[in-house]
Every structure is written in C-alpha cells, then in structure tokens.
Write a protein that holds these residues in place. Structure first.
Motif, PDB file in Angstrom:
ATOM      1  N   VAL A 162     -13.755   4.605   6.361  1.00  0.00           N
ATOM      2  CA  VAL A 162     -12.648   3.597   6.102  1.00  0.00           C
ATOM      3  C   VAL A 162     -11.426   3.414   6.893  1.00  0.00           C
ATOM      4  CG1 VAL A 162     -13.314   3.616   3.644  1.00  0.00           C
ATOM      5  CG2 VAL A 162     -11.577   4.919   4.475  1.00  0.00           C
ATOM      6  N   ALA A 163     -10.495   2.580   6.859  1.00  0.00           N
ATOM      7  CA  ALA A 163      -9.452   2.577   7.568  1.00  0.00           C
ATOM      8  C   ALA A 163      -8.339   2.241   6.384  1.00  0.00           C
ATOM      9  CB  ALA A 163      -9.347   1.655   8.581  1.00  0.00           C
ATOM     10  N   VAL A 164      -7.136   2.665   6.781  1.00  0.00           N
ATOM     11  CA  VAL A 164      -6.083   2.349   5.943  1.00  0.00           C
ATOM     12  C   VAL A 164      -4.817   2.229   6.853  1.00  0.00           C
ATOM     13  CG1 VAL A 164      -6.653   4.198   4.032  1.00  0.00           C
ATOM     14  CG2 VAL A 164      -5.203   4.807   5.906  1.00  0.00           C
ATOM     15  N   CYS A 165      -3.951   1.306   6.410  1.00  0.00           N
ATOM     16  CA  CYS A 165      -2.825   0.942   6.841  1.00  0.00           C
ATOM     17  C   CYS A 165      -1.604   0.739   5.838  1.00  0.00           C
ATOM     18  CB  CYS A 165      -3.100  -0.625   7.611  1.00  0.00           C
ATOM     19  SG  CYS A 165      -1.475  -1.053   8.609  1.00  0.00           S
TER      20      CYS A 165
ATOM     21  N   ILE B 186      -5.553  -4.206  -1.012  1.00  0.00           N
ATOM     22  CA  ILE B 186      -4.382  -3.266  -1.276  1.00  0.00           C
ATOM     23  C   ILE B 186      -4.611  -2.508  -2.445  1.00  0.00           C
ATOM     24  CG2 ILE B 186      -1.757  -3.121  -1.853  1.00  0.00           C
ATOM     25  CD1 ILE B 186      -1.653  -4.760   0.342  1.00  0.00           C
ATOM     26  N   VAL B 187      -4.451  -1.023  -2.433  1.00  0.00           N
ATOM     27  CA  VAL B 187      -4.497  -0.137  -3.575  1.00  0.00           C
ATOM     28  C   VAL B 187      -3.403   0.746  -3.669  1.00  0.00           C
ATOM     29  CG1 VAL B 187      -7.096  -0.018  -3.320  1.00  0.00           C
ATOM     30  CG2 VAL B 187      -5.653   1.468  -2.163  1.00  0.00           C
ATOM     31  N   ASN B 188      -3.147   0.764  -4.982  1.00  0.00           N
ATOM     32  CA  ASN B 188      -1.921   2.112  -5.189  1.00  0.00           C
ATOM     33  C   ASN B 188      -2.459   3.273  -4.908  1.00  0.00           C
ATOM     34  OD1 ASN B 188      -1.324  -0.259  -7.540  1.00  0.00           O
ATOM     35  ND2 ASN B 188       0.745   1.160  -7.159  1.00  0.00           N
ATOM     36  N   SER B 189      -1.746   3.885  -4.090  1.00  0.00           N
ATOM     37  CA  SER B 189      -2.322   5.284  -3.686  1.00  0.00           C
ATOM     38  C   SER B 189      -1.259   6.464  -3.564  1.00  0.00           C
ATOM     39  CB  SER B 189      -2.747   5.040  -2.166  1.00  0.00           C
ATOM     40  OG  SER B 189      -1.852   4.729  -1.178  1.00  0.00           O
ATOM     41  N   TYR B 190      -1.577   7.876  -3.466  1.00  0.00           N
ATOM     42  CA  TYR B 190      -0.498   8.828  -3.453  1.00  0.00           C
ATOM     43  C   TYR B 190      -1.250   9.640  -2.337  1.00  0.00           C
ATOM     44  CZ  TYR B 190       1.058  13.491  -5.010  1.00  0.00           C
ATOM     45  OH  TYR B 190       1.394  14.772  -4.728  1.00  0.00           O
ATOM     46  N   TYR B 191      -0.326  10.185  -1.545  1.00  0.00           N
ATOM     47  CA  TYR B 191      -0.840  11.150  -0.403  1.00  0.00           C
ATOM     48  C   TYR B 191      -0.613  12.579  -0.572  1.00  0.00           C
ATOM     49  CZ  TYR B 191      -0.697  13.580   4.108  1.00  0.00           C
ATOM     50  OH  TYR B 191      -0.929  14.563   5.122  1.00  0.00           O
ATOM     51  N   GLU B 192      -1.305  13.565  -0.218  1.00  0.00           N
ATOM     52  CA  GLU B 192      -1.209  14.843  -0.411  1.00  0.00           C
ATOM     53  C   GLU B 192      -2.209  15.740   0.400  1.00  0.00           C
ATOM     54  OE1 GLU B 192      -0.461  16.993  -4.425  1.00  0.00           O
ATOM     55  OE2 GLU B 192      -2.341  17.796  -3.897  1.00  0.00           O
ATOM     56  N   ASP B 193      -1.676  16.336   1.399  1.00  0.00           N
ATOM     57  CA  ASP B 193      -2.637  17.405   1.925  1.00  0.00           C
ATOM     58  C   ASP B 193      -3.511  16.555   2.925  1.00  0.00           C
ATOM     59  OD1 ASP B 193      -1.050  19.353   1.359  1.00  0.00           O
ATOM     60  OD2 ASP B 193      -2.083  19.975  -0.472  1.00  0.00           O
ATOM     61  N   GLY B 194      -3.400  15.573   3.755  1.00  0.00           N
ATOM     62  CA  GLY B 194      -4.244  14.850   4.470  1.00  0.00           C
ATOM     63  C   GLY B 194      -5.246  13.840   3.616  1.00  0.00           C
ATOM     64  N   SER B 195      -4.871  13.594   2.522  1.00  0.00           N
ATOM     65  CA  SER B 195      -5.773  12.643   1.845  1.00  0.00           C
ATOM     66  C   SER B 195      -4.921  11.749   0.945  1.00  0.00           C
ATOM     67  CB  SER B 195      -6.639  13.489   0.935  1.00  0.00           C
ATOM     68  OG  SER B 195      -7.530  14.117   1.569  1.00  0.00           O
TER      69      SER B 195
END
Length: 143
Positions: free
Chosen positions: A66-69, A36-45
């Motif tokens: 990679v895969a994300v969920c 699990i990672v802290n993440s931020y989404y913007e413009d397809g990434s």
C-alpha cells in the motif's frame, strides 16, 4: 539510529500520534484505489479500525503493498488485518485506539459486535517526511 532518524521519528509521532486523516492507496487489480481513513501512528505503523469485507481490505488481501499520504508525508507499507478489536492480543492497542478515536468511535460507524470489524495495520517500509523545510527520507525497515 542516528540523530536525523530520531528527529524524523519524533516528528512522525508529533504529527500522526493522534486521530489523523490519512490517504490510503491500494491496488484493485491494475488500478489504484485511494480513500481517506482515520488513523493513528505508533512505532513505524499506522492503525485503522475498519471492516474486513470492505474494498480496501479485499485489495490488501490480494496485494498487501500500500501507499499512504498525509500532511507533507508519503510512504509505502504493508497492510495487514491484525484481527478483531476485541481480540485478546489487541487489548492494549484497542485501549489506545478507542481513546484516540473517541470523538467518533461510538457514533455507530464502528460495530465491535460484528465479527468482520477489524484492525488494519500498515507497517511502513519507507517514506519521505517534510518538516519545517527539512526533508527526511525514512527507511522504517532499519528502525
């Protein structure tokens, strides 16, 4: 871009355009590895501040697929180290990430003085998002 694609991207930003816990899967040779990672989404990434010598970054260097969920969303993508948080080309992105991750960013977990601190970008290729009973299949390559 069609209306359904616009709706899907709007839902992505609404759901993931803030500090979000995301499962990130890499391959360690023949074996998958998930964390699990802290993440931020913007413009397809998705973006994560991490450590260049971590297992996830070692795996991505060997195989960038990679895969994300997270939160009724699954996707494939390409992981890449886009450099140090204090790198000139990352200044705009890091001002966003420091604000997004403000709750925990300065608690000692992240050391921007360490040259191995880096930004992981997961450039999404395809994914499936469920939102209020609707299924959105998203081809991020066409967006």
């Amino acid at each position: 871009m069609n209306r359904k694609s616009n709706a899907a991207l709007s839902h992505m930003t609404e759901r993931f355009g803030h500090d979000t816990l995301l499962s990130l899967a890499t391959m360690d040779g023949k074996h998958p590895a998930v964390r699990i990672v802290n993440s931020y989404y913007e413009d397809g990434s998705f973006y994560t501040v991490t450590y260049a010598l971590s297992n996830k970054m070692r795996h991505i260097k060997e195989n960038p697929e990679v895969a994300v969920c997270g939160e009724w969303f699954t996707a494939h993508g390409i992981g890449e180290n886009i450099g140090h948080p204090r790198g000139e080309k990352n200044a705009g992105l890091m001002s966003k990430l420091r604000a997004v991750f403000a709750e925990w960013y300065g608690n000692g977990h992240t050391d921007e003085n360490d040259p191995n601190t880096c930004i992981l970008r997961v450039r999404l290729t395809d994914g499936v998002l469920f939102h209020h009973g609707k299924k959105y299949e998203i081809n991020f390559k066409k967006i």
